[in-house]
Design a protein around this motif. Structure first.
Motif, short mmCIF file in Angstrom:
data_model
loop_
_atom_site.label_atom_id
_atom_site.label_comp_id
_atom_site.label_asym_id
_atom_site.label_seq_id
_atom_site.Cartn_x
_atom_site.Cartn_y
_atom_site.Cartn_z
N TRP A 94 8.78 -10.85 -1.92
CA TRP A 94 8.43 -10.88 -0.50
C TRP A 94 7.12 -11.61 -0.28
O TRP A 94 6.94 -12.27 0.75
CB TRP A 94 8.38 -9.45 0.04
CG TRP A 94 9.72 -8.79 -0.03
CD1 TRP A 94 10.11 -7.81 -0.88
CD2 TRP A 94 10.86 -9.11 0.76
NE1 TRP A 94 11.43 -7.48 -0.67
CE2 TRP A 94 11.92 -8.26 0.33
CE3 TRP A 94 11.11 -10.01 1.78
CZ2 TRP A 94 13.19 -8.31 0.89
CZ3 TRP A 94 12.38 -10.06 2.34
CH2 TRP A 94 13.39 -9.21 1.90
N LYS A 95 6.19 -11.49 -1.22
CA LYS A 95 4.96 -12.28 -1.11
C LYS A 95 5.27 -13.77 -1.22
O LYS A 95 4.63 -14.60 -0.57
CB LYS A 95 3.97 -11.85 -2.21
CG LYS A 95 3.35 -10.48 -1.98
CD LYS A 95 2.27 -10.16 -2.98
CE LYS A 95 2.85 -9.82 -4.35
NZ LYS A 95 1.81 -9.37 -5.30
N GLN A 96 6.28 -14.10 -2.04
CA GLN A 96 6.70 -15.50 -2.15
C GLN A 96 7.29 -15.99 -0.82
O GLN A 96 7.03 -17.12 -0.41
CB GLN A 96 7.73 -15.64 -3.26
CG GLN A 96 8.21 -17.07 -3.47
CD GLN A 96 9.22 -17.18 -4.61
OE1 GLN A 96 9.35 -16.28 -5.43
NE2 GLN A 96 9.95 -18.27 -4.63
N VAL A 97 8.05 -15.13 -0.13
CA VAL A 97 8.59 -15.51 1.18
C VAL A 97 7.46 -15.73 2.17
O VAL A 97 7.52 -16.66 3.00
CB VAL A 97 9.57 -14.43 1.69
CG1 VAL A 97 10.03 -14.76 3.11
CG2 VAL A 97 10.78 -14.33 0.77
N THR A 98 6.41 -14.92 2.09
CA THR A 98 5.25 -15.11 2.96
C THR A 98 4.65 -16.50 2.75
O THR A 98 4.29 -17.20 3.70
CB THR A 98 4.18 -14.03 2.67
OG1 THR A 98 4.74 -12.74 2.89
CG2 THR A 98 2.97 -14.21 3.57
N ALA A 148 0.82 -1.21 0.00
CA ALA A 148 0.00 0.00 0.00
C ALA A 148 0.86 1.27 0.00
O ALA A 148 0.52 2.26 -0.65
CB ALA A 148 -0.93 -0.01 1.22
N ALA A 149 1.98 1.23 0.72
CA ALA A 149 2.85 2.41 0.82
C ALA A 149 3.65 2.66 -0.45
O ALA A 149 4.01 3.79 -0.77
CB ALA A 149 3.79 2.26 2.02
N PHE A 150 3.93 1.59 -1.19
CA PHE A 150 4.73 1.70 -2.42
C PHE A 150 3.96 1.02 -3.56
O PHE A 150 4.31 -0.10 -3.97
CB PHE A 150 6.10 1.05 -2.24
CG PHE A 150 6.90 1.61 -1.09
CD1 PHE A 150 7.66 2.75 -1.25
CD2 PHE A 150 6.85 1.00 0.16
CE1 PHE A 150 8.40 3.26 -0.19
CE2 PHE A 150 7.57 1.51 1.23
CZ PHE A 150 8.35 2.65 1.06
N PRO A 151 2.91 1.64 -4.06
CA PRO A 151 2.06 1.00 -5.07
C PRO A 151 2.79 0.68 -6.37
O PRO A 151 2.35 -0.20 -7.13
CB PRO A 151 0.94 2.03 -5.30
CG PRO A 151 1.49 3.33 -4.80
CD PRO A 151 2.42 2.98 -3.69
N ALA A 152 3.88 1.36 -6.64
CA ALA A 152 4.62 1.10 -7.88
C ALA A 152 5.43 -0.19 -7.80
O ALA A 152 5.89 -0.71 -8.82
CB ALA A 152 5.55 2.27 -8.20
N MET A 153 5.63 -0.70 -6.59
CA MET A 153 6.39 -1.94 -6.40
C MET A 153 5.41 -3.08 -6.14
O MET A 153 4.43 -2.92 -5.42
CB MET A 153 7.34 -1.80 -5.21
CG MET A 153 8.24 -0.57 -5.24
SD MET A 153 9.40 -0.61 -6.62
CE MET A 153 10.43 -1.99 -6.12
N ASN A 154 5.69 -4.25 -6.74
CA ASN A 154 4.76 -5.37 -6.54
C ASN A 154 5.16 -6.30 -5.38
O ASN A 154 4.37 -7.13 -4.96
CB ASN A 154 4.60 -6.19 -7.82
CG ASN A 154 5.92 -6.82 -8.28
OD1 ASN A 154 6.89 -6.90 -7.51
ND2 ASN A 154 5.95 -7.26 -9.53
N PHE A 155 6.38 -6.17 -4.87
CA PHE A 155 6.85 -6.97 -3.74
C PHE A 155 6.62 -8.47 -3.98
O PHE A 155 6.28 -9.22 -3.06
CB PHE A 155 6.16 -6.53 -2.43
CG PHE A 155 6.63 -5.20 -1.93
CD1 PHE A 155 7.70 -5.11 -1.05
CD2 PHE A 155 6.02 -4.03 -2.35
CE1 PHE A 155 8.14 -3.88 -0.58
CE2 PHE A 155 6.46 -2.79 -1.89
CZ PHE A 155 7.53 -2.71 -1.01
#
Length: 611
Positions: A184-188, A174-181
């Motif tokens: 990090w979602k894969q690590v989750t 939400a804080a960095f909408p231009a980044m899809n992370f």
């Protein structure tokens, strides 16, 4: 001119500049330690480690003594947290190289202090502009802390960290909408899979060697008799694992997580809890815990039992190239003491993997190849190798599968590890555990040794179970039996780990009695090969051998192994017939355990046992 607190502006600016200079110097020394290969344990590593530790000791004292000036000069709380995080990394890195669990406790103390004091949280305050670099720092820190908590079996802390990490990823999106992370979602997802696969009974015993549960007094007099002959102790272990879609968190796979702990003593400080922090006043830390005091390499000494011997050192190599793995084996075996043995654990498939992309670690670095560690040194298949009498010649098509794959087939045969690649290292005593659907290929090592007879524990070729669950989702079945035998047995017969506590405890007692009797049987056997006799005095190796006996017996008597053509677990040299699956001892103990758990119908026994 002094401010209201009597702090001179020039003095605070000078203090902050000196702090930043000390940080840069310490970071340079930290990088030298971090970049050393995992097998580096000699004078060079010790030199760099001490220099780095000295630099961070100086830095930590400086920020303590001049905290007010630093804050007045503009020091941010996250900067203190970043220093503490680096100290925790130093401790964890030292644990990785020495296997001394006290360093793991040290890392935990620093990491726990960072979370409890919210060092990184101030950088996420509503009034503060989002900083992507700091967000990545915090995400990496949480993953490191979670791994340390996993290795210390702090299950409540692991759950809290998993929730915190998941919330931080969502907040970051939400804080960095231009980044899809995406990474990090894969690590989750990895954390969720790992936690589910590692779920065990609340009454389950620890994976580490616990003298209360794993030592069998009835066998002590028999084990002692081997001291009159050659005795080998486990000094070093090399652990590596590669499977497509394997259960892991970052670079810690479930199988290496289990075998890693299996080769360590359960410390008396397992129940250790970090000191309670005093409340902070006016946003300033009270700095009463070990994480804010003197950085002392012996800080955790009171957490450990001084009577416990040192743990064998372990090098955990994550998805190495074959040349990298061979270089590590060469380095460690070269330093092996004359009275020691090297354990090599390989968990990988014999089937090529054509679909694995280049992997990146949580630092964003490519880890697809580590060929720059050492020149490619995989030996060609040597047709002159002496073959064991029992080995039959196979056609050229079969020879193509006489290996295990340590990487994507897209890299060609450079990722294929052949049994002959290990033969040159048999000039030193080796204890090989091959957990693979193609483990049978490694039988040719037996009889082809170049100086010392090796021990081989070879897995079955495919997992067995009464359920249709994905076998990969709970890790390797063979490794599970070697590290948590009762949990593996319950999984084999489809029982939930959350079975009734009294039932599980009773099954544990039955299994303990069985393992004790097998241990005495081995120690008193007149047909025990000297290769086994010289390692039976080592508690870690003895426990692995006895658990292998149980694994082989359970899988041999399991009904599906009678209905299908499968390769069951094997060992070389052969163990005495008194501990074979056909022996009365094995059948009686498996029968008692299955009867206790109400799963007799899943096994086949000889008629005399069933009566």
């Amino acid at each position: 001119m002094a401010d209201d607190d009597g702090i001179d502006g020039a003095s605070s600016s000078e203090a902050l500049a000196e702090f930043r200079s000390l940080v840069e110097a310490a970071d340079r020394k930290f990088a030298r330690v971090r970049d050393l290969p995992p097998s580096a344990r000699g004078p060079l590593h010790l030199l760099h480690f001490r220099k780095s530790f000295k630099a961070y000791t100086l830095l930590w004292h400086f920020q303590q003594q001049r905290r007010r000036e630093l804050v007045a000069g503009g020091l941010q709380r996250w900067e203190i947290g970043d220093v503490a995080s680096r100290i925790g990394q130093l401790y964890y890195g030292q644990y990785q190289r020495t296997s001394e669990v006290r360093f793991l406790f040290e890392a935990y103390v620093f990491y726990e202090a960072i979370v409890s004091r919210g060092y990184f949280e101030t950088a996420r305050a509503p009034a503060t502009a989002p900083d992507l670099r700091l967000r990545y720092k915090e995400l990496r820190f949480l993953v490191r802390f979670l791994i340390v908590a996993l290795l210390l079996n702090r299950n409540d802390e692991v759950r809290q960290l998993a929730d915190r990490f998941r919330a931080l990823v969502e907040e970051s999106k939400a804080a960095f909408p231009a980044m899809n992370f995406k990474e990090w979602k894969q690590v989750t997802q990895e954390i969720s899979r790992f936690s589910k696969a590692d779920a065990s009974s609340k009454t389950a015993r620890p994976l580490r060697y616990n003298v209360l549960f794993d030592a069998h007094p009835t066998s002590f007099p028999y084990v002692a008799r081997f001291h009159s002959t050659r005795v080998l102790r486990l000094q070093d272990a090399i652990l590596t694992c590669y499977h497509r879609n394997e259960v892991k968190v970052a670079e810690l796979t479930l199988d290496t997580f289990r075998i890693l702990q299996c080769l360590e003593w359960e410390p008396s400080g397992s129940s250790y809890q970090p000191p309670i922090k005093e409340p902070c006043q006016n946003g300033a830390s009270s700095d009463q815990s070990g994480a804010s005091g003197l950085i002392d390499i012996n800080l955790a000494a009171d957490m450990m039992d001084p009577d416990l011997p040192p743990n064998p050192r372990k090098a955990v190599i994550y998805r190495p190239s074959v040349s990298h793995l061979i270089a590590v084996i060469a380095t460690i075996s070269e330093d092996l003491n004359p009275d020691s043995i090297l354990l090599i654990y390989l968990s990988a498939s014999g089937k090529p993997d054509f679909n694995v992309p280049i992997q990146k670690d949580i630092y964003g670095k490519s880890r697809s190849s580590k060929g720059n560690y050492a020149p490619h040194s995989s030996w060609e298949r040597d047709s002159s190798l002496s073959q064991p009498a029992s080995a039959n010649k196979t056609n050229s098509t079969d020879n193509l599968r006489h290996y295990i794959c340590l990487g994507s087939q897209g890299a060609g045969s450079s990722n294929n590890l052949y049994p002959e690649d290990l033969v040159p290292f048999t000039r030193k005593p080796l204890f090989l555990i091959i957990d693979s659907d193609n483990s049978q290929a490694f039988k040719i090592v037996h009889g082809a040794e170049r100086g010392e007879a090796s021990i081989l524990l070879l897995s079955h070729d495919k997992p067995m179970s009464v359920s249709d669950t994905n076998p990969i989702s709970s890790g390797s079945q063979f490794t599970h039996f070697l590290t948590a035998p009762l949990q593996a047995f319950c999984h084999l017969v489809g029982l939930s780990p959350d079975i009734e506590a009294d039932l599980y405890s009773g099954a544990e007692n039955l299994l303990s009695s069985a393992l004790a009797e097998w241990e005495v049987s081995l120690c008193t056997s007149n047909s025990l090969d000297q290769v086994w006799a010289q390692v039976l005095t080592d508690p870690f190796l003895r426990r692995l051998i006895i658990r292998f006996v149980f694994c082989r017996a359970a899988l041999s008597l399991f009904h599906s192994s009678r209905d299908n053509v499968v390769h069951l677990p094997e060992c070389l040299p052969n163990l005495p017939e008194s501990v074979s699956p056909e022996s009365a001892i094995a059948q009686i103990h498996i029968h008692h355990l299955a009867e206790r758990l109400g799963v007799l119908n899943y096994f086949h026994f000889i008629d005399s046992i069933n009566r």
